[in-house]
Design an enzyme around this catalytic site. Structure first.
Site, PDB file in Angstrom:
ATOM      1  CD  GLU A  20       6.338  -2.065 -10.341  1.00  0.00           C
ATOM      2  OE1 GLU A  20       5.436  -2.907 -10.313  1.00  0.00           O
ATOM      3  OE2 GLU A  20       6.973  -1.698  -9.334  1.00  0.00           O
TER       4      GLU A  20
ATOM      5  N   GLY B  78       0.828  -1.207   0.000  1.00  0.00           N
ATOM      6  CA  GLY B  78       0.000   0.000   0.000  1.00  0.00           C
ATOM      7  C   GLY B  78       0.859   1.251   0.000  1.00  0.00           C
TER       8      GLY B  78
END
Ligand SMILES: Cc1cc2nc3c(=O)[nH]c(=O)nc-3n(C[C@H](O)[C@H](O)[C@H](O)COP(=O)(O)OP(=O)(O)OC[C@H]3O[C@@H](n4cnc5c(N)ncnc54)[C@H](O)[C@@H]3O)c2cc1C
Length: 395
Positions: free
Chosen positions: A377, A135
């Site tokens: 990403e 997270g």
């Protein structure tokens, strides 16, 4: 005339310069696994946006989640991880991202966790009995991820965490027992607070995993928001250095861009193969589609772009595995392969005509799954930022 490929031995010969016999055997076993386990219901899972827990468990039984943990827990190298992700995405990008996230998060815990945390959690993470989500991203923005508003404050020997996390992968499966929450632990309210990572059990009072997001792609992968309200964790929930958590995680996960590029390669390969079969078996204007030169040229473009994406991806993986600098290559392959995968998926869908718009066709799924490759990403802009910095610019 039936179309016959000149080369159909890609599994063994695509990147001979960087593969050992072990890598080739691993790729073949992955190809068998994906053809038997993933292909049969990939379209249905995506159409129904269904996370199939049985598939997640079978991927664990096959050892896919532990590819990058230390050898004592059964790990291998980044080239093996990239081959695995490529093969998964060739059929099902949702499975590929599920494995990528679990593999990366297990590897992160192996790198930053204490001996006790590793011994307690890694065996379950490797087999998939237990999932760990990361997270980091918050509703205020993920590109500037160091600007963290979620707050952890000391209360006696405990920490009390408040905040919200957004778009968190693998966070709501029945096996998700922990979330690695990155929270500000000092210099609150500044753009660069001190940050620390905490291992938060999902059944802690105050943890609320919100409903899964309806998504354009990765529809059978699990993604939720997470809300943290006065969540209390003990001192030994800290993972990695206190006050430098974000920087350490970011530095360690530089390599994670490479398997995402491999996901783009697999998706591109899937598009190439599906389109080859389609144009081999359809006629227009009185002759097979593949006898039209523009169709053949379209296939040439798909092959050339797929090859390009594959080369830059395995160049980066090889450099990481052999101790060469690879930061710039990781950002380049992520940025370029993601972009090429989107172009390839668009063209593959186009070459399928109306079928390329129909959900049960694999190219339609690939088209939807391609989009997020330029976002997750680190977005394309963030990769450009990293490349510019590697060139010496103060971008
Ligand atoms: C399916 C999915 C799964 C995810 N899984 C996870 C997970 O498991 N854990 C996790 O922590 N996060 C996860 N994320 C979050 C992901 O990392 C972020 O979405 C991503 O980093 C972008 O952040 P953002 O969405 O807040 O966009 P923003 O950062 O708000 O960016 C919006 C736009 O602005 C651009 N931009 C931002 N800064 C600049 C700049 N300096 N210069 C130029 N352009 C800029 C971006 O490129 C983008 O186009 C996931 C996201 C998705 C979609």
């Amino acid at each position: 005339m039936t179309l016959k490929p000149v080369r159909d031995d890609l599994v063994d010969t695509a990147i001979p310069w960087c593969l050992t016999d072990e890598h080739r055997a691993w790729r073949r076993s992955m190809r068998d696994f994906t053809e038997t386990v993933l292909r049969p219901a990939a379209a249905e899972r995506s159409i129904e946006a269904r996370v199939d827990v049985k598939i997640l468990q079978r991927m664990g039984e096959a050892g896919l989640y532990g590819v990058l943990v230390p050898e004592e827990f059964g790990g291998a190298d980044l080239t093996s991880a990239s081959l695995m992700i490529e093969e998964l995405a060739r059929i099902d990008s949702s499975a590929a991202t599920t494995v990528h996230v679990q593999m990366a998060n297990a590897s992160l815990l192996a790198e930053l966790g204490t001996d006790e945390q590793r011994a307690r959690l890694l065996p379950g993470l490797v087999t998939g009995e237990s999932f760990l989500a990361l997270g980091l991203t918050e509703p205020s923005g993920g590109s500037d991820a160091g600007n963290i508003a979620t707050k952890a404050v000391r209360d006696g020997s405990d920490w009390v965490i408040n905040g919200a996390k957004q778009f968190i992968s693998n966070s709501g499966t029945p096996m998700t027992h922990h979330i690695l929450v990155v929270a500000a632990t000092g210099d609150f309210g500044t753009r660069r607070p001190r940050t620390t990572a905490f291992l938060v059990p999902t059944d802690s009072p105050g943890v609320d995993v919100g409903p899964s997001y309806p998504k354009l792609g990765w529809r059978s992968a699990d993604t939720h928001p997470i809300y943290l309200s006065d969540v209390r964790v003990p001192a030994d929930a800290v993972v990695g250095p206190q006050d430098k958590g974000y920087a350490k995680i970011l530095q360690y996960l530089t390599w994670a861009r490479i398997p995402v590029a491999a996901m783009a390669v697999g998706l591109a390969q899937g598009c190439l193969e599906e389109t080859w079969h389609f144009v081999s078996n359809r006629e227009s204007f009185g002759k097979p589609l593949h006898e039209h030169q523009s169709v053949a040229f379209g296939m040439s473009d798909l092959a050339a772009l797929t090859h390009t994406a594959r080369m830059i991806t395995y160049d980066a993986a090889w450099k990481k595995d052999h101790g060469h600098p690879f930061d710039q290559e990781a950002a380049i392959c992520k940025m370029v392969a993601a972009d090429l995968a989107n172009k390839i998926a668009y063209q593959a869908s186009e070459m399928h005509g109306g079928y390329g718009f129909m959900d049960e066709y694999a190219v339609t799924r690939h088209y939807r799954d391609a989009k997020v490759l330029t976002i997750g990403e680190g977005t394309a802009a963030v990769q450009r930022l990293l490349i510019a910095r590697s060139l010496g610019f103060k971008a």
